[in-house]
Design a protein around this motif. Structure first.
Motif, PDB file in Angstrom:
ATOM      1  N   LEU A 223       0.852  -1.203   0.000  1.00 40.72           N
ATOM      2  CA  LEU A 223       0.000   0.000   0.000  1.00 40.72           C
ATOM      3  C   LEU A 223       0.885   1.249   0.000  1.00 40.72           C
ATOM      4  N   SER A 224       0.316   2.378  -0.427  1.00 35.67           N
ATOM      5  CA  SER A 224       1.115   3.602  -0.416  1.00 35.67           C
ATOM      6  C   SER A 224       0.969   4.291   0.947  1.00 35.67           C
ATOM      7  N   PHE A 225       1.871   5.221   1.237  1.00 34.03           N
ATOM      8  CA  PHE A 225       1.900   5.911   2.538  1.00 34.03           C
ATOM      9  C   PHE A 225       0.529   6.485   2.890  1.00 34.03           C
ATOM     10  N   GLU A 226      -0.137   7.074   1.922  1.00 35.16           N
ATOM     11  CA  GLU A 226      -1.431   7.742   2.168  1.00 35.16           C
ATOM     12  C   GLU A 226      -2.534   6.744   2.537  1.00 35.16           C
ATOM     13  N   ASP A 227      -2.329   5.465   2.222  1.00 41.90           N
ATOM     14  CA  ASP A 227      -3.363   4.468   2.525  1.00 41.90           C
ATOM     15  C   ASP A 227      -3.455   4.149   4.019  1.00 41.90           C
ATOM     16  N   PHE A 228      -2.438   4.589   4.794  1.00 38.18           N
ATOM     17  CA  PHE A 228      -2.409   4.201   6.205  1.00 38.18           C
ATOM     18  C   PHE A 228      -3.001   5.283   7.106  1.00 38.18           C
ATOM     19  N   SER A 229      -3.933   4.862   7.967  1.00 35.49           N
ATOM     20  CA  SER A 229      -4.467   5.824   8.943  1.00 35.49           C
ATOM     21  C   SER A 229      -3.473   6.008  10.082  1.00 35.49           C
ATOM     22  N   HIS A 230      -2.749   4.951  10.434  1.00 32.21           N
ATOM     23  CA  HIS A 230      -1.811   4.987  11.560  1.00 32.21           C
ATOM     24  C   HIS A 230      -0.622   4.070  11.276  1.00 32.21           C
ATOM     25  N   PHE A 231       0.414   4.285  12.070  1.00 35.11           N
ATOM     26  CA  PHE A 231       1.582   3.398  12.028  1.00 35.11           C
ATOM     27  C   PHE A 231       1.920   2.948  13.449  1.00 35.11           C
ATOM     28  N   CYS A 232       2.345   1.706  13.557  1.00 34.56           N
ATOM     29  CA  CYS A 232       2.887   1.199  14.823  1.00 34.56           C
ATOM     30  C   CYS A 232       4.316   0.744  14.540  1.00 34.56           C
ATOM     31  N   TYR A 233       5.204   1.119  15.438  1.00 32.97           N
ATOM     32  CA  TYR A 233       6.621   0.792  15.270  1.00 32.97           C
ATOM     33  C   TYR A 233       7.103  -0.042  16.452  1.00 32.97           C
ATOM     34  N   HIS A 234       8.241  -0.687  16.259  1.00 34.65           N
ATOM     35  CA  HIS A 234       8.925  -1.256  17.427  1.00 34.65           C
ATOM     36  C   HIS A 234       9.293  -0.069  18.328  1.00 34.65           C
ATOM     37  N   ILE A 235       8.939  -0.170  19.625  1.00 34.79           N
ATOM     38  CA  ILE A 235       9.109   0.977  20.525  1.00 34.79           C
ATOM     39  C   ILE A 235      10.080   0.636  21.666  1.00 34.79           C
ATOM     40  N   LEU A 279       6.274  -3.846  19.748  1.00 33.23           N
ATOM     41  CA  LEU A 279       5.453  -3.465  18.590  1.00 33.23           C
ATOM     42  C   LEU A 279       3.985  -3.820  18.828  1.00 33.23           C
ATOM     43  N   TYR A 280       3.746  -4.974  19.444  1.00 40.72           N
ATOM     44  CA  TYR A 280       2.365  -5.447  19.587  1.00 40.72           C
ATOM     45  C   TYR A 280       1.668  -4.776  20.778  1.00 40.72           C
ATOM     46  N   LEU A 281       2.457  -4.305  21.751  1.00 43.67           N
ATOM     47  CA  LEU A 281       1.877  -3.460  22.802  1.00 43.67           C
ATOM     48  C   LEU A 281       1.449  -2.131  22.178  1.00 43.67           C
ATOM     49  N   SER A 282       2.235  -1.666  21.216  1.00 45.69           N
ATOM     50  CA  SER A 282       1.880  -0.429  20.510  1.00 45.69           C
ATOM     51  C   SER A 282       0.590  -0.634  19.710  1.00 45.69           C
ATOM     52  N   LEU A 283       0.459  -1.793  19.082  1.00 48.04           N
ATOM     53  CA  LEU A 283      -0.780  -2.075  18.336  1.00 48.04           C
ATOM     54  C   LEU A 283      -1.972  -2.114  19.306  1.00 48.04           C
ATOM     55  N   ALA A 284      -1.790  -2.772  20.458  1.00 46.76           N
ATOM     56  CA  ALA A 284      -2.882  -2.832  21.446  1.00 46.76           C
ATOM     57  C   ALA A 284      -3.222  -1.421  21.922  1.00 46.76           C
ATOM     58  N   SER A 285      -2.193  -0.592  22.099  1.00 44.22           N
ATOM     59  CA  SER A 285      -2.407   0.790  22.540  1.00 44.22           C
ATOM     60  C   SER A 285      -3.214   1.561  21.501  1.00 44.22           C
ATOM     61  N   LEU A 286      -2.863   1.379  20.240  1.00 44.13           N
ATOM     62  CA  LEU A 286      -3.613   2.060  19.169  1.00 44.13           C
ATOM     63  C   LEU A 286      -5.069   1.598  19.160  1.00 44.13           C
ATOM     64  N   LEU A 287      -5.273   0.279  19.210  1.00 40.10           N
ATOM     65  CA  LEU A 287      -6.641  -0.253  19.125  1.00 40.10           C
ATOM     66  C   LEU A 287      -7.487   0.226  20.296  1.00 40.10           C
ATOM     67  N   ASP A 288      -6.886   0.286  21.486  1.00 43.50           N
ATOM     68  CA  ASP A 288      -7.642   0.705  22.677  1.00 43.50           C
ATOM     69  C   ASP A 288      -7.843   2.216  22.745  1.00 43.50           C
ATOM     70  N   ASN A 289      -6.904   2.972  22.206  1.00 46.53           N
ATOM     71  CA  ASN A 289      -6.889   4.421  22.489  1.00 46.53           C
ATOM     72  C   ASN A 289      -7.219   5.329  21.315  1.00 46.53           C
ATOM     73  N   ALA A 290      -7.312   4.801  20.091  1.00 44.81           N
ATOM     74  CA  ALA A 290      -7.681   5.665  18.961  1.00 44.81           C
ATOM     75  C   ALA A 290      -9.113   6.147  19.178  1.00 44.81           C
ATOM     76  N   GLU A 291      -9.330   7.433  19.025  1.00 46.01           N
ATOM     77  CA  GLU A 291     -10.674   7.956  19.272  1.00 46.01           C
ATOM     78  C   GLU A 291     -11.663   7.486  18.219  1.00 46.01           C
ATOM     79  N   ASP A 292     -11.248   7.506  16.957  1.00 45.88           N
ATOM     80  CA  ASP A 292     -12.140   7.068  15.881  1.00 45.88           C
ATOM     81  C   ASP A 292     -12.193   5.547  15.825  1.00 45.88           C
ATOM     82  N   ASP A 293     -13.297   5.047  15.331  1.00 46.40           N
ATOM     83  CA  ASP A 293     -13.400   3.613  15.072  1.00 46.40           C
ATOM     84  C   ASP A 293     -12.477   3.300  13.897  1.00 46.40           C
TER      85      ASP A 293
END
Ligand code: HMG
Length: 383
Positions: A223-235, A279-293
């Motif tokens: 996918l292209s950069f614009e296709d992504f609503s969010h990114f999760c990285y190794h943190i 990385l997967y804690l970051s994904l869980a954080s995004l899923l739990d904390n993103a305001e939009d569905d």
């Protein structure tokens, strides 16, 4: 093509933490170096009766209590803080979770990256055997030498993911971008309890691996950069995620949007590095904390393991995913923690003799009761 991905994702973080303000005071430095410079607030500390196996069991039990264990015939345990050079942590975990004996159990290693190898293998496997499920575990204790530059980035925790051909949370895309180079940015020889590392160089190799993996992902038709609503990285620390987000945007010649990464950093700031799980804690954080569905949107994921291997891949978040999260329990787990003083942290950091039994420190159901004749004795308090 068959859809494969995450049916569920959960995590476990130990009960005790030390605040980075206590570390800054001890080191006589400005606390903002940690809160702003590296973007961390707390270091999660396992008790002496907790390790990668007990943390993994806590994380996975949440999933098994909700979805059962039917169909699980493989446990892939990713870690770089292994407890044995021969026996896989997955085998100990298998007993604690009371999984079927007709199951394969292995441990995987490549620094912080190996959970991504496990996830990709699991997706390929369930595509071939859609009636089976794989339990993927990422569990680690990130421990650096005291008074080293890495000390502030310590942490601990486990993430469990149930991978199946009937995903409810996220579909994992089939296209990946890969990159490996043989470097010594961070490593831990067999005789050492703590790693050796070249901290600043490691951050540059991480960013280089991100760009190389992204380019490979693009050339493979991603996918292209614009296709992504969010990114999760190794943190390894949350500022690294912000730097990665800026670097990738600049590489693509687009303005930096911090909102693409911030919801995925909330939990990691409170926990510290948990290596394979970060990385997967970051994904869980995004899923739990993103305001939009996020249902229907694409998330870009970058996994990095020093040494080094990087992988960029994508996940499509599935409509209705919120019904399959453990948001309330996980938030409570992070809120209901106990802060300890610097001296108590130092005592927890030290290794102790477990041959006469371990002190009761774990908050959860599973604990390491001690070590007898060099055999680790795990117990289930509910048994
Ligand atoms: P350091 O020497 O402690 O810190 O090392 P620094 O002097 O570089 O400062 C860090 C930032 O704080 C700088 O900002 C300073 O300006 C800022 P930057 O230039 O980065 O934007 N700063 C302040 N900000 C506000 N107020 C202040 C203040 N003072 C300074 N008063 C380092 C930092 C990350 C190198 C260190 O923590 C370290 O060595 N960590 C361990 C290695 C690591 O985490 N590497 C990350 C990439 S490799 C990786 O992620 C893999 C890994 O997870 C392992 C695996 O794969 O298994 C580690």
């Amino acid at each position: 093509m068959m859809t494969t991905g995450l049916e569920a994702i959960s995590f476990y973080i130990p009960r005790v933490y030390v605040g980075l303000d206590a570390l800054a005071e001890r080191q006589g430095i400005d606390p903002e170096k940690f809160s702003k410079g590296i973007g961390q607030e707390k270091i999660a500390l396992p008790g002496h009766d907790e390790d990668i196996v007990t943390m993994a069991a806590e994380a996975a039990q949440l999933i098994i209590d909700k979805y059962g264990a039917d169909g699980i015939d493989t446990v892939l345990f990713a870690t770089e803080s292994g407890i044995d050079q021969s026996k896989a942590a997955a085998v100990y975990l298998h007993r604690l979770l009371k999984l079927s004996p007709n199951c394969r159990c292995v441990e995987l290693k490549q620094a912080c990256y190996s959970a991504t190898a496990a996830l990709q293998m699991a997706c390929s496997y369930v595509a071939r055997k859609p009636d089976r499920k794989v339990l993927v575990i990422a569990s680690d204790v990130a421990r650096y030498d005291r008074d080293s530059s890495g000390e502030a980035t310590q942490g601990a925790g486990a993430v469990a993911m149930l991978v199946s051909a009937t995903p409810k949370v996220a579909e994992i895309g089939a296209i990946s971008g890969l990159f490996t180079e043989d470097i010594m940015d961070f490593w831990r020889p067999n005789n050492r309890r703590t790693p050796l590392f070249d901290g600043k160089a490691s951050t540059l190799r991480y960013l280089n691996a991100l760009v190389e993996a992204w380019r490979d992902y693009q050339s493979n038709g991603g996918l292209s950069f614009e296709d992504f609503s969010h990114f999760c990285y190794h943190i390894p620390f949350s500022r690294m995620g912000e730097k990665a987000n800026s670097h990738l945007a600049k590489t693509n010649g687009v303005p930096v949007d911090a909102q693409k990464v911030l919801p995925g950093l909330i939990y990691n700031r409170q926990v510290g590095n948990c290596y394979t799980g970060a990385l997967y804690l970051s994904l869980a954080s995004l899923l739990d904390n993103a305001e939009d569905d996020l249902g229907g949107s694409n998330v870009g994921l970058f996994s990095y393991g020093s040494g080094a291997t990087g992988e960029f891949f994508d996940a499509r978040i599935l409509p209705g995913y919120r019904d399959h999260l453990f948001t309330q329990q996980q938030r409570r787990m992070l809120e209901e923690r106990e802060s300890v003083s610097y001296d108590n942290y130092a005592a927890l950091w030290e290794e102790i003799d477990l041959s006469k039994g371990a002190p009761e420190q774990a908050r959860g159901r599973f604990r390491l009761a001690g070590v007898e004749d060099e055999k680790r004795i795990y117990v289930d308090r509910n048994a």
